[in-house]
Structure formats: C-alpha cells, structure tokens
Scaffold this motif. Sequence first.
Motif, PDB file in Angstrom:
ATOM      1  N   UNK A 198      -4.235  16.519 -16.667  1.00  0.00           N
ATOM      2  CA  UNK A 198      -2.955  16.250 -17.312  1.00  0.00           C
ATOM      3  C   UNK A 198      -2.164  17.533 -17.482  1.00  0.00           C
ATOM      4  N   UNK A 199      -1.063  17.548 -18.205  1.00  0.00           N
ATOM      5  CA  UNK A 199      -0.456  16.355 -18.802  1.00  0.00           C
ATOM      6  C   UNK A 199       0.304  15.519 -17.767  1.00  0.00           C
ATOM      7  N   UNK A 245      -4.110   4.062  -0.799  1.00  0.00           N
ATOM      8  CA  UNK A 245      -5.288   4.334   0.028  1.00  0.00           C
ATOM      9  C   UNK A 245      -5.855   5.713  -0.288  1.00  0.00           C
ATOM     10  N   UNK A 246      -4.990   6.602  -0.767  1.00  0.00           N
ATOM     11  CA  UNK A 246      -5.418   7.962  -1.112  1.00  0.00           C
ATOM     12  C   UNK A 246      -6.191   7.956  -2.432  1.00  0.00           C
ATOM     13  N   UNK A 259       6.246   3.671  -2.414  1.00  0.00           N
ATOM     14  CA  UNK A 259       6.985   4.495  -3.373  1.00  0.00           C
ATOM     15  C   UNK A 259       7.918   3.632  -4.196  1.00  0.00           C
ATOM     16  N   UNK A 308       0.843  -1.194   0.000  1.00  0.00           N
ATOM     17  CA  UNK A 308       0.000   0.000   0.000  1.00  0.00           C
ATOM     18  C   UNK A 308       0.873   1.237   0.000  1.00  0.00           C
ATOM     19  N   UNK A 309       0.526   2.205  -0.840  1.00  0.00           N
ATOM     20  CA  UNK A 309       1.229   3.493  -0.889  1.00  0.00           C
ATOM     21  C   UNK A 309       2.748   3.305  -0.951  1.00  0.00           C
ATOM     22  N   UNK A 330       3.321  11.272  -6.675  1.00  0.00           N
ATOM     23  CA  UNK A 330       3.922  11.194  -5.336  1.00  0.00           C
ATOM     24  C   UNK A 330       4.664   9.869  -5.150  1.00  0.00           C
ATOM     25  N   UNK A 379      -2.429   5.438 -18.804  1.00  0.00           N
ATOM     26  CA  UNK A 379      -3.254   4.540 -17.978  1.00  0.00           C
ATOM     27  C   UNK A 379      -3.873   3.469 -18.863  1.00  0.00           C
ATOM     28  N   UNK A 398      -8.451  14.152  -9.746  1.00  0.00           N
ATOM     29  CA  UNK A 398      -7.099  14.684  -9.589  1.00  0.00           C
ATOM     30  C   UNK A 398      -6.195  13.763  -8.769  1.00  0.00           C
TER      31      UNK A 398
END
Lengths: 331, 540
Positions: B343-344, B286-287, B246, B243-244, B316, B368, B308
Amino acid sequence: MNVSYLYSLLAVIILGLIAYVGAAIGLESLFGIVIPYLAILAFLVGFVNKVLDWAKSPVPFRITTTCGQQKTLDWIKPSTIDNPTTTRGVIIRMLLEILLFRSLFRNTRVEFKGEKVSYKWVIWLWLFAIMFHYSFFVVVIRHLRFFVEPTPFFVNALETVDGMLQLGLPGLFISGATLLGATTLLLLRRILLPKMNYISRAADYFPLFLIIGIALTGIMMRYFTKVDVVKIKELTMGLASFHPGIPEGGVSALFYVHLFFVSLLVAYIPFSKLMHMGGIFLSPTRNLANNNRMKRHINPWNPKVKIHTYDEYEEDFRDKMKDAGIPVEKE
Amino acid sequence: MGDLPKPDEMYESIDHTPPEEEWEKIESPITPGRYAYPAKDKNLSIMEFRTPGEWSPADEEWPLPENWQQIIHEGFKERLEKYRSLKIFMDTCVRCGACADKCHYFIGTGDPKNMPVVRAELLRSIYRNDFTTAGKILKKLSGGRELTKEVIKEWFAYFYQCSECRRCSVFCPYGIDTAEVTMMGRELLNLLGLNINWIMEPVANCFRTGNHLGIQPQAFKEIVEFLCDDIEEITGIKINPTFNRKGAEILFITPSGDYFADPGTYTFMGYLMLFEALGLDYTLSTYASEGGNFGLFTSSDAMKKLNSKMYAEAKRLGVKWILGGECGHMWRVINQYMDTMNGPADFLEVPKSPITGTVFNNASSTKMVHITEFTADLIRHNKLKLDPSRNDKFKVTYHDSCNPARAMGLLEEPRYVINNVCNYFYEMPENTIREQTFCCGSGSGLNTEEVMDLRLRGGLPRANAVKHVHEKYGVNMLACICAIDRAAFPPLMEYWVPEVGTTGIHELVANALVMDGEKERTTDLRFEPLKEEEDEADEG
C-alpha cells in the motif's frame, strides 16, 4: 519418565543449605546485605535490558489473533473485545488477559471417546494459575510492611482480609497457604500428567521449587519457629533505606534461607521464562487492533523487492493474449 | 491412497502417550507420507533462492552449503532484529501446556514434536544457546542445544508439519503464535534452499504467469468460457465476462483453484452468475489471476512479490476497488499484510456496493472487500431473488477456514449467506468452529499427495466433527470459503466420512439464485438433479 525435576529440587536444597550454613558461620552480611542488593541490581538491569531489547525490534505487521466477529457491516455485531478495532477494545482485551488470564480460561482437553474426538472444557490450569499469581501478589504486598514505615493503610487492610479466617496464633494468612498449595499443584501437574512431564525441563521446575522453598520457609518462620520479627524488620528497613546492617544478637538462620531464595528468584527473572511478566504486555497477537483494512500499518523496514511487472508479463504472453482477444498495452 | 491403513485402523493407532525418550534425543523420523518432495532448482532460481540440486529428505547427507551454520545464525539474528514477535515468542513461553493438545497434527499423529510448545522449542533451543546469556552459561540446563545437521532435518520435518492455522495461539496465555514461529523456521530453511516443491512451484508459477497453477492468459480465458458454457446449459443465460478490461468499476480476484478443478469450479460459476444477475461492472485479470499467496508459506519477501500484482493491476486497469473471492490464507495476506507491504492504495476509492450503496468502511484503507461481505449486504438489502429450496437436498454444515476465522474474524457473514440460501444448516460442535475451528489438515502448502498420511491425520479433528453432525442431522454437504479446503476436503471426507461432499458458499448461492430470464432449472451447478431422486421410496 522424565525426572529432571530432581535436579531442580536438589539445586534448591543445596542452595538453601548454603544460606543456612553461611548464616551460621558468620556470613550474615553476605546473605543479608550483599546478595539482596546484587539480586535487585541484577533484576533491574536485566529486566530493563530485556524490555529495551524487545522494544528495539519493530512490529512490522499487525498480526492480531482474532477470537471473535470482525467489524464489518453495520447490522453484524462485532466482538469488540476478542476482535478489537479500537484502542479501548485492545486495552480491555489486554486487561482481561493480564488480570483474568482469559485465554487460559478457554482451555480444553482432547479425548478420544469411542469413535468421537471430544474437547472438554477444563479450568484446572487456569484455576491453579490464578490462585498462584494472586496469592503471590498478596504475599508480596503484605511484605511491604517490612520495607515501609509507617505501614501503608492498604497493607493493613489487605492483612485484615487475608487473615479473616482468624485461625491460630499468629493468625493464618490465606494467601500463604494458597501460594504453597497452588505451587504444589502446579508442580504435581508437571510431574504427574504425562504430556506435562514430557515438555517440562529443569528450567520449569527450578522456579517452582524455589517459590515452594520461599513459601515453606516463610510459613515456618511465622507459624512454627516464630522468629524475631522486630529484628528482621530492622534488617529489611536497613536495606530499604540504604543503611544496611545486621541487627544485634542476630536473626534466625531460616530467615537467611528465605531471603536467599527470594534474592535468587528476583535475580533469575530477567534471564528466564519468568520474563513472561513483561512479555505479556508486548505480544503482537494480543496488543494490536484488528483494523488493518481501515488503517494502514507501517513496516519500518518494508523492503524493496523485485517484482514481475505487468509489462514483463505482457512481453512473455503478448501474442497469445492477442490471439485470445485479451486487451494488451502494446499492440 | 493405496498404502494407507483403513480409517478405523488409523484411528485406533493414534496414541498420545509420550515416548520414553526426551524429544531432544529422538531423531526426526523422515518417513514416507510425512514429508513432501523438495523444491526443484528451476522453481527456486526463479525466486532467487539457493539451489541445492537434486536431493531427497530421505537422504542421509543433505546438500547444505559449507557455511550453513553461519547462514542460519546470521539469518536468525536478522529476524530477531526485524520481528519483535519472534523475540517475545522465544522469551516468554512458560511451557504451561495449554497449547499441547490444540494442534490437529498432534491430535492426529500423537507425535510429541507436533505439540505447538515443542514445535517452538525446536527453534527456541537454538535461540537460547546462541542468543541468550542464560543459555551461554547454563547450556542444556536452560533448555539450549547446539545447532547440528540433525536440527536442520528436524526443522524441515516439523515446520512442514504445521499448517500455520493459529489455533494454538487462541489458547496461549501470551498469544504465542506458532504460525509466526513456523514462518521464521521456514524462512531460515529457505536460506539453505530447503523448501518443498508443492510450495515453491506455485510461488514460481504465480510470479511468472500470475497464478499458482501456471495457467497462461489464453488458457484462463478458455477455462472461464468453458465454465460459462456450463452456466448457459444450466440456466439458459449466456455470460461474457471481460478480461483485463480498463475502466471497469471492480476488479475481481479469486484463487486459481476456483477455476482449475471441482468443486472449486462450481464456486467460480457461482461468482459469475451472481455478478451477471446484478449486472456488475467488473473485470477479471489474467495478470492478477491468483487470490492465494503461497509466498505466505515461503518468506515475507516472496509474499510481497506475489501480492504486489493485486494493487499494480488495479492501478493499471483504473478500477475503483477490488472484490476478493473465497479463500483462506489469501485473506490473511489481504487483511494483515497487503496494505503494509504494497500500500497505500490511494489510487482506489473506498469500496461502495453499486447495488445497495453500502460503503465498506471496514476496508477503507485496503479497498478490498470479501465476497461474503458483499453478498451478505446484498441479501440484507433484498437485492437477490433466492429460492433456497433448490438446495434442499443438501444438509449443510460450515467449516470456518483458519485464516478468515483467526486472522480476520469473518464468522457471521458466511453463516448469514448460507442461512439465506439453504433451508438446512447445522453447526458443528462449539469447540471445533469459529475461532476454535480446526484446519483441513492440508493448509500452508501441505495439500500434496505424498503427505496424504499426514493430511488425513491432521484432518481428523475436522472430519470427526463433520461425522458427528452427519450422524446426528444427516449432514451431507460441507461448506467452506477456502480454495485449499475445496481441494483438501474431498479426499479427507472420502476417507473419514464418505457420505459428505464439499462446496463453496457461492455455489450454494448460485443454486438458489433466481436470475432474470433463466430457464427452469432441473439441475444444480454440478449437473445433478435438483431434488434427490426418491428411489428408495419408489422401491419401498
């Protein structure tokens, strides 16, 4: 039953009588010169205004209605026309819409048959619409004979084809008959089919009666009352060359009715649903490629909106996230 | 479903004969079963909409602000200036009637205001009266009418009886899109604070917690771990999604409906099993824990706010690209709005499958990819070990979800996947699939319990086509790629064709997927035996 068509019918009859009587009592210049010029002016100004007004509003999103397979993996055949990704595809899609009424050709009719709901392919609306638009188009081109001297070759050629049945004298033009036939069918459809009758209003019947009036007066002049074509051409050429005048000895009042109906129709276009002739080119669901994922579309007014940022989110849930072992930005 | 008539009674009661009176003169019936409960102030205020207080659509007097006419007039004007589509769709309709019987709500209710042409006329009549020369001179003769409180009620009744499915737009000779008209109508109603709670609550939830259902991060993780326990029980393989995280290569986003309730959860398990089998370097967030976007059913600003998070989170976490799950309207937003709005996405790379090396050039700007595009590519390259016989008890048909079909054109990918993971696949009749597909009856935020009458009626065309293949081929499973479908079909099927179940495609994929090191499977993802027990044969 909705009888709003009677108002439109009545309106067209009264308008016809006005022109007939007007021409008979010496108002030929009004109906033969002033009104046609005003009508053309109203059409040009109204049409241009409308199109400029449409153009003034941007197309913020590319909202193509896709009617076939998208372009993705190499081995899946995309539907290049019904789901175009290129300008070429869009142009072909638009041509098929504008010239062949492709979407209308898809039409179906829902029927409840016992326990089954079925959708039957029906082409009547498409057929009547094609008949109507093309015969009207041919009739308009034929009428160039009255406005251009010498008569362009394609007008002559078209007349040969249009008159190939060689029935009667003067020879029958197929386009005139189909125009009257198709408008009548479109009218009957509106009056007799319950759903059509329910959604139809005076504004739908008025142009139909007007066009029927145009076709009827035209047919009467050509085949029955046999008006003096030479004099009529003298008048129309006068209009076209901006040297208007009413021919010596006058023209049949029926002609003025015909011309008045045409003037009304022309002037009516920009202020009515007849603007679909311009709108069809600008419909964003049809005239845009479905290539959003490949090429970014720009919205000129793309607003700045207040979003809930990740930092705000973490602020709300940091302890719970830490307890659950979910990584956080600020320990 | 206590108050509902029996299916045959409902079916018999449908009458498409138009009423005697013109629609302009018929007051909109605000009857139970046809209207959803209004949005609550607490949700409206989170999204900064007007808060009208407690009210019910059944009330005689609605809580309109003093200057409501001015608000609508100015709002209408603003939208005409912002959207060419609105102007064109207001001006060009000739009322040819081609759309009239294409709407599932009209087919199921017989209510003439559910004909797309009349639904648009509800707005058009005001447009003519307020914004056109002909309307100002000719008034009623040009089809115009005054904006009254009754008109507002009518808008509320009928713009929340449209699921923005765009079927009518396929048949319209000018491509007039009722979804666009309904979206504008709903935006105008929003200016007065008139919305339904089934839409506004998910929107407010998603804004704050990252998903429509308001599931908080720790709960999301718990649910996923719980589903992983199930997977372990079925396959013997322990999956530990991150989860989340990076630096993962791929961010995976799917609608929250997929991890919230059956049968969506089986599809979610399917995704995780597929990724595990591939050894994919992906993470969940989760965000950005919502693929869907009920903002689409609210206003373009609300849509943008919710959407967004996808790009923000991808940035992130520093992933290379985003993979999206099975959802209908989610993909309309991703295909037609996301890149334009948020975008972009120049911080991402053009998606490339780490397994097959396929570059998804069709997503070179949005970055995507749809999961069925991803999976179809895997199967094509023989990267999955599949045993379709594990799905042999299912006679499958496939429902094209409205938005992937008509706002994207995702038609062959899901079919290719189904055909490779199932041995028995049957198409529904031609006029009910692909671009002519019918809505589940519950789209665009109408999948709430209190409008069950409307949902069952609107879902009739779809259900009737399923019934056809059920009777003809013995179809017992309806596959789809939409989370709203997975929530809407179980009650719809229960009512019209009780023998047919609902599944996502990746549930079928995971049933067939042979994972390295798995134990011999005895059940499917639903803990039901792989093979139908042959009771009848034994007893016979």
